[in-house]
Design a protein around this motif. Structure first.
Motif, short mmCIF file in Angstrom:
data_model
loop_
_atom_site.label_atom_id
_atom_site.label_comp_id
_atom_site.label_asym_id
_atom_site.label_seq_id
_atom_site.Cartn_x
_atom_site.Cartn_y
_atom_site.Cartn_z
N GLU A 8 -2.65 4.73 26.72
CA GLU A 8 -3.45 4.64 25.49
C GLU A 8 -2.67 5.17 24.30
OE1 GLU A 8 -6.97 6.85 27.04
OE2 GLU A 8 -8.11 5.25 26.07
N LYS A 9 -1.83 6.15 24.54
CA LYS A 9 -1.11 6.78 23.44
C LYS A 9 -0.13 5.83 22.77
CE LYS A 9 -1.16 11.42 25.47
NZ LYS A 9 -0.31 12.57 25.87
N VAL A 10 0.38 4.87 23.54
CA VAL A 10 1.47 4.04 23.01
C VAL A 10 1.12 2.55 22.98
CG1 VAL A 10 3.25 5.68 23.62
CG2 VAL A 10 2.56 3.95 25.29
N LEU A 11 -0.12 2.22 23.26
CA LEU A 11 -0.52 0.81 23.24
C LEU A 11 -0.64 0.33 21.81
CD1 LEU A 11 -1.50 -1.70 24.84
CD2 LEU A 11 -3.83 -0.82 24.55
N VAL A 12 0.13 -0.71 21.48
CA VAL A 12 0.11 -1.29 20.15
C VAL A 12 -0.84 -2.47 20.12
CG1 VAL A 12 1.49 -2.40 18.35
CG2 VAL A 12 2.48 -0.56 19.73
N GLU A 13 -1.76 -2.46 19.20
CA GLU A 13 -2.63 -3.62 19.00
C GLU A 13 -1.86 -4.63 18.15
OE1 GLU A 13 -5.54 -4.21 20.30
OE2 GLU A 13 -5.85 -2.24 21.23
N ALA A 14 -1.08 -5.46 18.83
CA ALA A 14 -0.11 -6.30 18.13
C ALA A 14 -0.76 -7.18 17.07
CB ALA A 14 0.66 -7.15 19.15
N GLU A 15 -1.86 -7.78 17.44
CA GLU A 15 -2.50 -8.71 16.50
C GLU A 15 -2.86 -8.00 15.20
OE1 GLU A 15 -5.58 -11.09 18.25
OE2 GLU A 15 -6.61 -11.32 16.33
N ALA A 16 -3.45 -6.83 15.34
CA ALA A 16 -3.88 -6.10 14.14
C ALA A 16 -2.67 -5.51 13.41
CB ALA A 16 -4.85 -4.99 14.53
N PHE A 17 -1.76 -4.94 14.17
CA PHE A 17 -0.63 -4.25 13.54
C PHE A 17 0.28 -5.22 12.80
CE2 PHE A 17 2.47 -1.25 12.58
CZ PHE A 17 3.71 -1.60 13.09
N LEU A 18 0.58 -6.35 13.40
CA LEU A 18 1.50 -7.28 12.76
C LEU A 18 0.90 -7.92 11.52
CD1 LEU A 18 3.06 -9.01 15.90
CD2 LEU A 18 4.12 -7.33 14.40
N ASP A 19 -0.39 -7.77 11.37
CA ASP A 19 -1.04 -8.31 10.19
C ASP A 19 -1.02 -7.34 9.02
OD1 ASP A 19 -4.29 -9.73 9.39
OD2 ASP A 19 -2.27 -10.54 9.10
N THR A 20 -0.39 -6.19 9.22
CA THR A 20 -0.32 -5.18 8.16
C THR A 20 1.09 -5.15 7.58
OG1 THR A 20 0.36 -3.39 9.64
CG2 THR A 20 -2.02 -3.80 9.42
N GLY A 125 -0.78 10.36 20.23
CA GLY A 125 -1.36 9.10 20.68
C GLY A 125 -1.89 8.30 19.51
N PHE A 126 -1.65 7.00 19.54
CA PHE A 126 -2.13 6.14 18.47
C PHE A 126 -3.64 6.21 18.34
CE2 PHE A 126 1.84 4.71 17.44
CZ PHE A 126 2.46 3.87 18.32
N ILE A 127 -4.10 6.22 17.10
CA ILE A 127 -5.53 6.19 16.85
C ILE A 127 -6.02 4.75 16.82
CG2 ILE A 127 -7.29 6.67 15.11
CD1 ILE A 127 -5.59 9.05 14.26
N ASP A 128 -5.20 3.88 16.23
CA ASP A 128 -5.66 2.52 15.94
C ASP A 128 -4.58 1.51 16.30
OD1 ASP A 128 -7.34 1.23 12.93
OD2 ASP A 128 -7.53 0.77 15.07
N GLY A 129 -3.97 1.68 17.45
CA GLY A 129 -3.01 0.71 17.92
C GLY A 129 -1.80 0.55 17.03
N HIS A 130 -1.38 1.62 16.40
CA HIS A 130 -0.21 1.68 15.51
C HIS A 130 -0.52 1.20 14.10
CE1 HIS A 130 3.81 2.20 14.17
NE2 HIS A 130 4.35 2.26 15.36
N VAL A 131 -1.75 0.80 13.83
CA VAL A 131 -2.12 0.46 12.45
C VAL A 131 -2.16 1.77 11.65
CG1 VAL A 131 -3.96 -0.39 10.96
CG2 VAL A 131 -3.43 -1.58 13.09
N PHE A 132 -1.59 1.73 10.46
CA PHE A 132 -1.58 2.92 9.61
C PHE A 132 -2.87 2.97 8.80
CE2 PHE A 132 2.71 4.78 9.73
CZ PHE A 132 3.34 3.86 10.54
N LEU B 74 7.47 -4.87 21.40
CA LEU B 74 6.05 -5.22 21.34
C LEU B 74 5.58 -5.92 22.60
CD1 LEU B 74 5.54 -6.25 17.63
CD2 LEU B 74 4.50 -4.35 18.85
N ILE B 75 6.45 -6.66 23.24
CA ILE B 75 6.05 -7.32 24.49
C ILE B 75 5.59 -6.28 25.48
CG2 ILE B 75 6.96 -8.54 26.50
CD1 ILE B 75 8.63 -10.22 24.57
N CYS B 76 6.29 -5.17 25.54
CA CYS B 76 5.90 -4.11 26.48
C CYS B 76 4.74 -3.28 25.93
CB CYS B 76 7.11 -3.22 26.76
SG CYS B 76 6.79 -1.93 27.95
#
Lengths: 388, 101
Positions: A8-20, A125-132, B74-76
């Motif tokens: 959970e600490k390092v999971l990136v919410e790619a869809e949301a994050f890449l949109d920022t 740990g990320f709060i919001d999937g790496h979104v700032f 990001l893939i990982c």
């Protein structure tokens, strides 16, 4: 606060994050490492917390903020050293530096500790999937560190004690009063945004009660300052009392924190002699133009002469140089408290005796530990105020 | 950051020119991409479409433009199961501290 699972600490919410906007920046620009499907290779020279060096990362786009933020109270923890040095703990003394590094420096907050992840002092740990997030989260950021006193009081986590009215009814969070200006330690020219400000320039503070009173109750409750809001207690007391004297309720005080390192793990540990709820009015030890009050709530801080004896016996060599019952601004404001409540068949003037002549609510010598009387001579209420 | 912007700009121009050229050879017409879209690095479709994390110094070739360079980071890090499978073992230490922190 419940810890996060490692994933959970390092999971990136790619869809949301890449949109920022931050999602446009290549990962390695901040984190280094290498592009590889193999974890060990990918993590070569990895920088887990890029904002620990803000000039090279955040400062590329936010130079105006990082220049000041690096010198802010959250970054430098100057407030700790201000009080430690007052009590004889020298910042230049190696045992003191070791103690500070093990037990105090963990509260250092980088940009990321407020804007993208939980503070490292509570395992990160990320709060919001790496979104700032421009605004830090009250629960995941602010009260993650400021929890045992401010957080618990503000959110009403003590049994039988209500949450602060600003939270309970106002639905306000920390950042509604504690602005980015304050947090970033920015030297601010008030006229840039405000007409007729109280001062021309707000300089960064040496400790939290230094300088202008920011935030101040009067910023939103201006009618109280003018003493024409029709409330007798306001007109009678004016600036003799801080707002919290009448409008806060019981809050936490702590005694005697002792720090050391675990014999089995080497990890920093602490032991507090005790924590307790109470309400104590003392004389204002930091009376000034901006804090003119005669009486304020005071809270006991967990310093003792032996707090750091693990590192060096007697390191706190001058505990009496500063009071141990300190100026407090409890974050549990209520409109009606035991001091302002009016009984059903009483006249408004009867509320006066809730405070005047009521020894129970004042910090008297009876409340002071024997070895701390001298330290608190400026705070102890010798004569309980009687009715005029 | 400026160098990155320039790199993205030239990359975009190159892709645009190639797509115009390729569209002439196709039997079915496809919508011409808006040049502005070339600066969009995110799609909402799948992690496989995560655009490459390429340094400004890399000169992209035509072959690179046809196939996206995967962002291994990001893939990982967007794959919960992979993070679970590769996580370091957690050692839970009982706190020896006492009292309010």
């Amino acid at each position: 606060m419940a810890p996060l699972e490692p994933w959970e600490k390092v999971l990136v919410e790619a869809e949301a994050f890449l949109d920022t906007i931050h999602g446009y920046i290549p990962c390695q620009e901040c984190h280094q490492g290498e592009q590889s499907a193999d974890k060990e290779v990918a993590h070569t020279d990895l920088i887990s917390y890029p904002s620990d060096n803000p000039d090279k990362t955040c400062g590329e786009c936010h130079p105006n903020l990082t220049t000041f933020a690096d010198n802010s109270l959250h970054a430098q923890l100057d407030g700790y050293w201000t009080v430690l040095e007052t009590r004889g703990v020298s910042q230049d003394h190696p045992p003191a530096q070791e103690m500070f590094g093990n037990h105090c420096a963990g509260c250092h907050a980088s940009c990321g500790d407020c804007h993208v992840s939980r503070p490292t002092s509570v395992d990160g740990g990320f709060i919001d999937g790496h979104v700032f997030n421009a605004e830090p989260s009250m629960t995941n950021n602010c009260t993650a560190c400021h929890g045992s006193r401010v957080g618990n009081e503000y959110m009403g986590k003590h049994e039988d004690l209500k949450a602060d009215v600003h939270f309970r009814q106002g639905r306000m969070t920390c950042v509604d009063c504690h602005t980015g200006h304050e947090m970033h330690g920015v030297e601010t020219n008030c006229q840039d945004c405000h007409e007729n400000p109280e001062a021309d320039v707000i300089t960064p503070s040496d400790h939290r009660y230094d300088g202008l009173q920011l935030p101040s109750c009067e910023s939103c409750h201006a009618e109280v300052t003018a003493s024409n809001d029709g409330i007798l207690l306001h007109e009678e007391h004016n600036s003799k009392l801080s707002c919290q004297v009448c409008h806060s309720i019981s809050y936490t005080s702590c005694d005697g924190c002792h720090v050391s390192l675990s014999e089995s793990t080497g990890s920093p540990i602490f032991e507090t002699e005790g924590s307790y709820l109470g309400f104590y009015i003392g004389r204002n030890p930091i009376q000034s133009y901006t804090r003119p009050y005669e009486y304020v709530p005071v809270r006991h801080v967990p310093i003792s002469t032996s707090s750091f004896d693990y590192y060096e016996a007697g390191m706190v060599s001058n505990i009496s140089a500063k009071e141990t019952w300190v100026y407090a601004t409890p974050h549990n404001i209520q409109r009606f408290t035991p001091l302002t409540e009016i009984c059903e068949n009483c006249s408004p003037a009867d509320t006066c005796t809730n405070c005047h002549g009521n020894r129970e609510i004042f910090l008297t010598i009876d409340n002071i530990a024997p070895g701390e009387v001298n330290a608190n001579r400026n705070v102890i209420v010798d004569v309980i105020p009687s009715l005029p | 950051m400026k160098n990155k912007d320039n790199a993205h700009f030239f990359k975009g121009i190159l892709v645009f020119v190639m797509m115009i050229g390729l569209s002439c050879c196709q039997s079915h017409s496809t919508p011409a991409p808006d040049p502005g879209d070339q600066f969009v690095t995110a799609t909402s479709e799948s992690t496989a479409s995560i655009l490459p994390s390429v340094s400004a110094e890399t000169d992209l070739t035509a072959e690179d433009q046809e196939t996206e360079i995967p962002n291994e980071c990001l893939i990982c890090h967007s794959d919960q199961q992979k993070l679970i499978d590769t996580a370091n073992p957690v050692v839970v230490l009982e706190s020896e501290s006492s009292g309010e922190g």
